[in-house]
Structure formats: C-alpha cells, structure tokens
Design a protein around this motif. Structure first.
Motif, short mmCIF file in Angstrom:
data_model
loop_
_atom_site.label_atom_id
_atom_site.label_comp_id
_atom_site.label_asym_id
_atom_site.label_seq_id
_atom_site.Cartn_x
_atom_site.Cartn_y
_atom_site.Cartn_z
N LEU A 150 52.53 27.12 64.04
CA LEU A 150 52.00 28.39 64.52
C LEU A 150 52.36 28.46 66.01
O LEU A 150 51.82 27.71 66.82
N VAL A 151 53.33 29.33 66.32
CA VAL A 151 53.79 29.45 67.71
C VAL A 151 53.19 30.71 68.31
O VAL A 151 53.22 31.78 67.70
N LEU A 152 52.58 30.58 69.50
CA LEU A 152 51.88 31.70 70.12
C LEU A 152 52.36 31.92 71.55
O LEU A 152 52.63 30.95 72.27
N PRO A 153 52.45 33.20 71.98
CA PRO A 153 52.83 33.47 73.37
C PRO A 153 51.63 33.38 74.31
O PRO A 153 50.58 33.93 74.03
N VAL A 154 51.81 32.68 75.42
CA VAL A 154 50.72 32.51 76.39
C VAL A 154 50.43 33.85 77.07
O VAL A 154 51.31 34.73 77.13
N ASP A 155 49.20 34.01 77.56
CA ASP A 155 48.78 35.21 78.31
C ASP A 155 48.93 36.52 77.53
O ASP A 155 49.04 37.59 78.13
N ASN A 156 48.95 36.45 76.21
CA ASN A 156 48.92 37.65 75.38
C ASN A 156 47.56 37.70 74.70
O ASN A 156 47.04 36.66 74.29
N ASP A 183 36.13 33.02 59.33
CA ASP A 183 36.33 32.80 57.90
C ASP A 183 37.54 33.56 57.38
O ASP A 183 37.82 34.68 57.81
N ALA A 184 38.23 32.94 56.43
CA ALA A 184 39.32 33.59 55.70
C ALA A 184 38.78 33.84 54.29
O ALA A 184 38.54 32.91 53.54
N VAL A 185 38.58 35.12 53.96
CA VAL A 185 37.89 35.49 52.73
C VAL A 185 38.87 36.18 51.77
O VAL A 185 39.56 37.11 52.18
N PRO A 186 38.94 35.75 50.50
CA PRO A 186 39.83 36.40 49.55
C PRO A 186 39.53 37.90 49.44
O PRO A 186 38.36 38.29 49.35
N GLY A 187 40.57 38.74 49.49
CA GLY A 187 40.39 40.17 49.31
C GLY A 187 39.84 40.90 50.52
O GLY A 187 39.46 42.06 50.43
N ARG A 188 39.78 40.22 51.64
CA ARG A 188 39.20 40.86 52.82
C ARG A 188 39.96 40.39 54.05
O ARG A 188 40.41 39.25 54.11
N ILE A 189 40.08 41.27 55.05
CA ILE A 189 40.75 40.87 56.29
C ILE A 189 39.70 40.75 57.40
O ILE A 189 38.94 41.67 57.64
N THR A 190 39.67 39.59 58.04
CA THR A 190 38.78 39.40 59.19
C THR A 190 39.64 39.27 60.44
O THR A 190 40.80 38.88 60.36
N GLN A 191 39.07 39.63 61.58
CA GLN A 191 39.85 39.60 62.82
C GLN A 191 39.30 38.58 63.81
O GLN A 191 38.10 38.38 63.89
N MET A 192 40.23 37.99 64.55
CA MET A 192 39.84 37.07 65.62
C MET A 192 40.77 37.35 66.80
O MET A 192 41.98 37.43 66.63
N PHE A 193 40.19 37.52 67.98
CA PHE A 193 40.99 37.82 69.17
C PHE A 193 40.99 36.61 70.10
O PHE A 193 39.93 36.08 70.41
N ILE A 194 42.18 36.22 70.52
CA ILE A 194 42.32 35.06 71.40
C ILE A 194 43.36 35.37 72.47
O ILE A 194 44.39 35.96 72.18
N THR A 195 43.05 34.97 73.70
CA THR A 195 44.06 35.06 74.75
C THR A 195 44.35 33.66 75.29
O THR A 195 43.57 33.13 76.09
N PRO A 196 45.45 33.04 74.83
CA PRO A 196 45.78 31.71 75.35
C PRO A 196 46.12 31.81 76.84
O PRO A 196 46.80 32.75 77.26
N THR A 197 45.62 30.88 77.62
CA THR A 197 45.84 30.94 79.07
C THR A 197 46.75 29.81 79.56
O THR A 197 47.13 29.79 80.72
N GLU A 198 47.04 28.87 78.65
CA GLU A 198 47.89 27.76 79.07
C GLU A 198 48.81 27.39 77.93
O GLU A 198 48.45 27.55 76.76
N THR A 199 49.99 26.88 78.27
CA THR A 199 50.89 26.40 77.23
C THR A 199 50.42 25.02 76.79
O THR A 199 49.71 24.32 77.51
N GLY A 200 50.82 24.64 75.58
CA GLY A 200 50.41 23.33 75.07
C GLY A 200 50.87 23.19 73.64
O GLY A 200 51.29 24.17 73.01
#
Ligand code: CU
Length: 247
Positions: A150-156, A183-200
């Motif tokens: 899972l590759v993520l862009p920093v500061d986004n 939670d990851a629930v079958p048949g449903r979409i849940t949202q999670m918001f994250i802003t990575p602040t550092e590379t790693g």
C-alpha cells in the motif's frame, strides 16, 4: 485524624508526581506518521495525566490505611460505615466533572479535529477478504497483499473507501502508525480520512503496515500488507509503474 489526613495527602502527592513523571516520559507509542495520530496521542496523554491522580488517590488511601490501621489482634470484620455525606458527594462531583470534561475534550473536540480537513486530495479503495487486502488505486489498477504494497503520498488528505468482499466477514483496516481503525463491512462502504505527515515504510518500522484488526478466522493474524509513504513524485511514478505492468 488530622495527622492521618496530612500523611495520606502527602503520600498522594508523591505518588501523583511519580506517576506523572512516568507517563510523561515513557514513550509507549509506535511512530506517529499522520496528522490524526498526533491528535490521538495527545488525547491519550491527556487522559493519562488526568487518570494518574484519581488512581493514586485510591492507592494512597489503601496503602496508608493498610499499614497505619493494621490490627493483628482483630480477625473479625470492622463495623459497617453507614454514613455517606460529604466525602461521597465530593467524590461524585469530582469524578462526574472529570468524566464530563473528557467527554467534551478530548472527546468532541478531538473528534472534530480529526474530522476537519476538507475535501480529500485522493481516494484509495481498500477491500478485505479472508485473508488478504486489495488496494484500488485511482488509476484503476488493483494491487493485493500478495503482489504488492500500500503506497501512499505524503501530505495528501487521503480518503480510504473501505469494504469487504460480499459475501465474506467483517474485517477492520488498521495502520498502527496512523492509530485510527475502520471496519470493512460486506456490502457497505465505510470511509477513513488520513493525512500522512512523514514518509516511512514497513522496513523502517513494522507498525507501518495495514493489519486486520477484527478477528476474522484462521488467517487473521497474517492478514497484513506492507505500507510505504512516499513523496508525491515517487507516488506518481509508482502509479505509472503499476499501470504499465498491469496493461
Ligand atoms: Cu480480517
């Protein structure tokens, strides 16, 4: 009696200072690589600072009473205390005030801080199934925990759209370095918001991984995926790379 109160008070003070020194200096957290992780850690620290005097209050009274009022001659129970009065009222007022206070901050205030942040810069899909993860990048390419990271862009500000295969069971998305779970629930979409602040990356610290946090069967513990947080340019190059591989 007055002397006992003073002694207990002093013991309480000493234990409280010791407790604060311990909780404020003992860094028990994994690395915090996201804005949200800082908020969670601050909330945890505040709760510890508030909890220490409540805990040491009880411990101080117990320790003091156990030594000061010990009577080896007497084996039967002491007389029952029926009087409630001021001590009970004070205890109720203090603990209710503390509980109401932390409900507001870090409760509501911290939640509002985590939710503030506006529109996402990028949307990434995560699908759980027994016992692997599939990442859906915005360029339409899917990568699984068997084939990639899972590759993520920093500061986004990243919006994760999370679900589970249908039919399958409930899983839970957890990246310890970001603290938050969803939670990851079958048949449903849940949202999670994250802003990575550092590379790693997972190679730097094993807490930089996507781990299932909902017991989901035999392979639950191994339901993990390496995470890598990179600079924007590197992320764009990665998207091009997996697109070229996929086509
Ligand atoms: Cu799972």
């Amino acid at each position: 009696m007055k002397r006992d109160l003073i002694n207990t008070g002093l013991l309480w003070l000493v234990l409280t200072i010791l407790g604060w020194v311990l909780v404020l200096n003992w860094n028990i957290f994994p690395p915090a690589l996201a804005r949200e992780a800082e908020i969670v850690d601050n909330a945890f620290n505040l709760l510890m600072v508030l909890a220490v005097p409540v805990f040491t209050f009880i411990v101080a009274i117990m320790i003091y009473a156990a030594f000061r009022f010990r009577d080896p001659e007497r084996t039967e129970d002491g007389p029952p205390i029926r009087e409630t009065g001021r001590i009970m009222t004070a205890w109720l007022v203090v603990t209710v005030t503390l509980a109401a206070g932390i409900l507001i901050n870090p409760g509501f205030v911290g939640m509002a801080e985590i939710r503030a942040g506006g529109e996402p810069d990028i949307v990434i899909g995560i699908t759980g199934q027994r016992w692997s993860w599939t990442i859906s990048y915005p360029n339409g390419v899917d990568v699984t925990s068997y084939t990639g990271e899972l590759v993520l862009p920093v500061d986004n500000r990243i919006e994760f759209e999370i679900t589970s295969l249908d039919p399958d069971v409930i899983h839970s998305v957890w990246i310890p370095a970001f603290r938050i779970k969803k939670d990851a629930v079958p048949g449903r979409i849940t949202q999670m918001f994250i802003t990575p602040t550092e590379t790693g990356s997972f190679e730097d610290d094993p807490n930089v991984r996507l781990q299932c946090a909902e017991l989901c069967g035999l392979g639950h513990a191994t339901m993990a995926m390496k995470v890598r947080i990179v600079e924007q340019a590197e992320f764009d190059a990665y998207l091009d790379e997996i697109l070229a591989e996929g086509s």
